[in-house]
Every structure is written in C-alpha cells, then in structure tokens.
Design an enzyme around this catalytic site. Structure first.
Site, PDB file in Angstrom:
ATOM      1  N   ILE A 118       0.818  -1.219   0.000  1.00 33.06           N
ATOM      2  CA  ILE A 118       0.000   0.000   0.000  1.00 33.06           C
ATOM      3  C   ILE A 118       0.848   1.263   0.000  1.00 33.06           C
ATOM      4  CG2 ILE A 118      -2.001  -1.031   1.112  1.00 33.06           C
ATOM      5  CD1 ILE A 118      -1.027   0.108   3.767  1.00 33.06           C
ATOM      6  N   GLY A 119       2.149   1.133   0.059  1.00 35.40           N
ATOM      7  CA  GLY A 119       2.999   2.318   0.057  1.00 35.40           C
ATOM      8  C   GLY A 119       4.465   1.958   0.039  1.00 35.40           C
ATOM      9  N   GLN A 120       5.281   2.963  -0.294  1.00 35.21           N
ATOM     10  CA  GLN A 120       6.724   2.763  -0.331  1.00 35.21           C
ATOM     11  C   GLN A 120       7.378   4.022   0.210  1.00 35.21           C
ATOM     12  OE1 GLN A 120       8.496  -0.084  -1.603  1.00 35.21           O
ATOM     13  NE2 GLN A 120      10.248   0.925  -0.647  1.00 35.21           N
ATOM     14  N   ALA A 122      10.938   5.823   2.454  1.00 37.31           N
ATOM     15  CA  ALA A 122      12.392   5.716   2.513  1.00 37.31           C
ATOM     16  C   ALA A 122      12.822   4.539   3.377  1.00 37.31           C
ATOM     17  CB  ALA A 122      12.979   7.020   3.063  1.00 37.31           C
ATOM     18  N   ASP A 236      10.625  15.962  11.078  1.00 42.31           N
ATOM     19  CA  ASP A 236      10.233  15.698   9.690  1.00 42.31           C
ATOM     20  C   ASP A 236       8.726  15.875   9.509  1.00 42.31           C
ATOM     21  OD1 ASP A 236      10.819  15.158   7.054  1.00 42.31           O
ATOM     22  OD2 ASP A 236      10.749  12.981   7.285  1.00 42.31           O
TER      23      ASP A 236
END
Length: 429
Positions: A118-120, A122, A236
């Site tokens: 569902i995501g990528q 770092a 962040d």
C-alpha cells in the site's frame, strides 16, 4: 633468627594478598564469561526492541479505529531494552506495559506473503495486513539494504513504545526475526494528507476540515514537546507524514528522525527540503522551534494547496509584502475552495503560520500557544454559527471542539471508492 621470622611473616602476608587478589580476579572472570555466554545465546536467537512506556500529558489509550484484540500479542517479556539495541538480555526486551511481538509467520499470512503493498517510503515497503483477530494493521518492513533505515527502526521503536496520544500513529507491535525488522501500526484508512491536497481524483478538502486537521497535528506536536518525558522533536513534519483515519482525524507519523534537542555541527542535515528550518540548516541546531517552523510551512500548505518543494515559501513571502503578515492572505488561497471559506478565519490562521516561520526562532510561538490559537478559532467559528442559528441570541456557549457534533461533517467530502484506493496507493509511514 629474628630477621628470618620477620621475613617469613612478610612473605606470608604478601602471599595472602596475592592469593586474595587472584581469587577475586578469577571470580570476576568467571562472571564475565558466564554473562558473555548468556548474551551470545540470546543474540543467536533474534533481537527486537521495546522501550519502557512513559505516559505524558493528554495521553490517550485509543490505538486505532478497530479494537486491538487480546489475542494479537502473542509474545511478551519484562521491562528493559533488547539486546539488539543495548546489549541486554532478550528476556528483558519487552516492557510490561505491553507492546506485543508478532511472529514472522503471522505477518506473512496476514499480508498474503507480503503482496498487499500500500505504500513505499524511505524506510521500506508498507503492507496492509488483516490479522486473525479481525483488526487491520499496516506493516512497515525495513529494506534489507538500508543501514540508515535500521537506525530509524531503532528510533521509532524506542520512541513509540513510550509515546501514546490520539494524534500520533501508535505502534501496535513489531517483529524481528528471519533477518527482517518490521513495525506494525494501526491502519489509517484515509491515507496521508498530501494525497488529499494534490491528487486530482480526490474530493478537495474543505477549509473547515483543514483547520481541524491543523489542530490535530498541533496537539500531537504539543504532546511531543510538552507531554513526553523527555521531550521529543519530530524533525520531519510534512503533509505525507500526516495520516488520516476513518473519521478524518489527523495523526503524526514517521518518527525515524526524531531526537531530543541537540546541537551537532558535524552531523548531516536530515529532513525534507521545503520544510526545513533555516536556523537548523545554518547552525545544525534543532530545537522545538524547528518543528514549529515546519508546522508553519504545513499551515501554509493547507491554506494554499501548494507543495513546499515547489516554491510555496517564495509565494508566501511575496504575499507577506502586501499583507504585512496580518490580513489580505486571500491572494494565496487554494483555488479548489472556489471561494468557500471564512476570510477572517483564513487571515487568522495565515497570521499564525507567518509567526511560525519567523527567521528568529525565539519569536516563534510554542506548540502550546499554537494549540490555544487554533482552538480559539474553532470555538469562535462554532459560536458564530450558533448565534446565527439562534437569530441574534448572544449567550456564550462552551464547547469541546473534538465533539462529533462540532467537527465538520465529512460525509459529502468522502468518496469511498476513490479515497480508499488513494489511501492504498499513497500510504507512507
């Protein structure tokens, strides 16, 4: 004769002292080798990490939209840090307050052999997992070739094991076996804020809802700065690290860069271009006010619907020349609002954002001040609507801005068929 007896006594005394010394040394050596063998045995099995939980102000035990079943935690231990982080015994690696360890095979099954991507990020890939207890979670897997990711894995577990707040993406569990390190989070079904701001396939977020999201994020940061012990600086803050649950409540995610306040003139600059505090860039000193700066950028991002990595702050500075930081911010407003926003409220939020990005950190407000300002804005909104409804009634009304009736109705702004698919394609923690 007398001299011989004296020498004998001295010799015996020296022998006794040497003997005692050797006996003590042998005892220490024996204990040292025994301890080494225990550590080696623990290391060969596997390592994982979980720190001690510490509750702070405004803490909350709500972990997810779904109830965390008691059967999910399948392994637990006693208080302490794991061998993988600090060299202690594995038996001490899990805090008694309860972060569970999930077996690799259970997560493998729940993600259909890690095919439900569902995501990528770092850090590595993120998978959606359906646990045997019925809850849906997100599993973040450390990329095997990521040395920096390994440090961030340690940081996230150490922090999230003790940080619990309704506006933070809480850690549900972890897995550290078969050469893999994984973090298990609640599943945030509406994806990240960035996808709602910039994806043309999603219904645009209305102004009222954006202010509620801003307050949610501010409360999460206030907890990190003033409620956590010791205080934590996120480092962040950005729209892709703000996740939204089924009720569109915002939660701060991704604590891989988080630290306590410090100055390190030799450290590499870490963070995301466009959100970085200029003071941090020039001095390598990051403080709570560094997060405040990033939050100010996020506020302007919510106002303008423009990416900070594509000239947002230059756009803001040009507008500030005309507004003097107080009024007239309508010229930068997101065109997707189509004029549907309260001008006074917009200028109040923009003025707050401009204070947050002040070049002088000491002149920036604290997150506690920011929470108070945003809360006041939302209460004033409610009172205006209430007074209008009552046709002139001037009674003061005390409200909870988190009460379901006072939060903006989001039914008309959801498209289940589109937002859920966007969440699955843009999930990043």
């Amino acid at each position: 004769m007398k001299g011989e007896s004296t020498g004998l006594i001295i010799g015996i005394s020296i022998g006794v002292v040497i003997g005692v010394f050797l006996a003590i040394s042998a005892l220490f050596c024996l204990r040292y080798h025994r301890k080494r063998s225990q550590i080696g045995s623990s290391s060969s099995r596997r390592a994982a990490t979980l720190p001690i939980r510490a509750n702070g102000a405004d803490s909350c035990t709500i972990l997810s939209d779904s109830t965390i079943g008691p059967e999910s935690p399948v392994k637990s231990g006693r208080n302490g840090m794991s061998l993988w982080l600090e060299g202690f015994k594995k038996s001490n690696m899990v805090s008694a307050s309860g972060i569970p360890e999930y077996p690799y095979k259970d997560l493998q099954k729940a993600t259909h052999n890690f095919t439900t991507l569902i995501g990528q990020g770092a850090f590595g890939p993120v998978y959606r997992a359906q646990m045997s207890t019925g809850e849906t979670v997100a599993v973040k897997v450390l990329a095997t070739d990521s040395k920096q990711g390994e440090k961030e894995f340690q940081t996230e577990v150490m922090l999230l094991g003790r940080l619990h707040h309704r506006n933070l993406v809480n850690l549900v569990g972890y897995c550290a076996e078969k050469g893999q390190h994984m973090l298990v989070y609640v599943y945030m079904s509406k994806g990240n804020l960035s996808s709602h701001l910039y994806n043309e396939e999603t219904e645009p977020l209305v102004w009222d809802l954006r202010v509620h999201i801003a307050l949610d994020v501010a409360r999460g940061l206030e907890y990190l700065h003033d409620g956590a012990v010791p205080p934590v600086i996120h480092r962040d803050i950005k729209s892709s690290n703000i996740l939204l649950d089924q009720s569109m409540r915002a939660r701060v995610a991704d604590f891989g860069l988080s630290r306590e306040e410090m100055v390190d003139k030799h450290a590499a600059i870490r963070g995301t271009f466009g959100y970085l505090d200029p003071e941090y860039i020039s001095t390598r000193s990051f403080t709570k006010k560094s997060d405040v700066y990033s939050f100010g950028v996020l506020l302007f991002e919510l106002i303008a619907g423009r990416n900070p990595q594509q000239g947002l702050m230059e756009y803001v500075e040009l507008a500030a020349m005309n507004t003097e930081g107080k009024a007239g911010w309508e010229e930068i407003v997101d065109s997707r609002f189509e004029g549907k926003f309260d001008v006074q409220e917009l200028n109040e939020v923009a003025a707050l954002a401009y204070r947050c990005i002040n070049r002088v950190p000491k002149k920036r407000p604290s997150m506690r001040d920011i929470v108070q300002v945003l809360t006041k804005i939302l209460k004033s909104r409610h009172n205006r609507k209430h007074h209008k409804t009552l046709s002139g009634t001037a009674d003061e009304v005390s409200i909870d801005v988190d009460h379901p009736e006072t939060r903006i109705s989001i039914t008309e702004h959801r498209r289940e068929e589109s937002t859920d698919s966007i969440a699955d394609s843009t999930y990043e923690v």
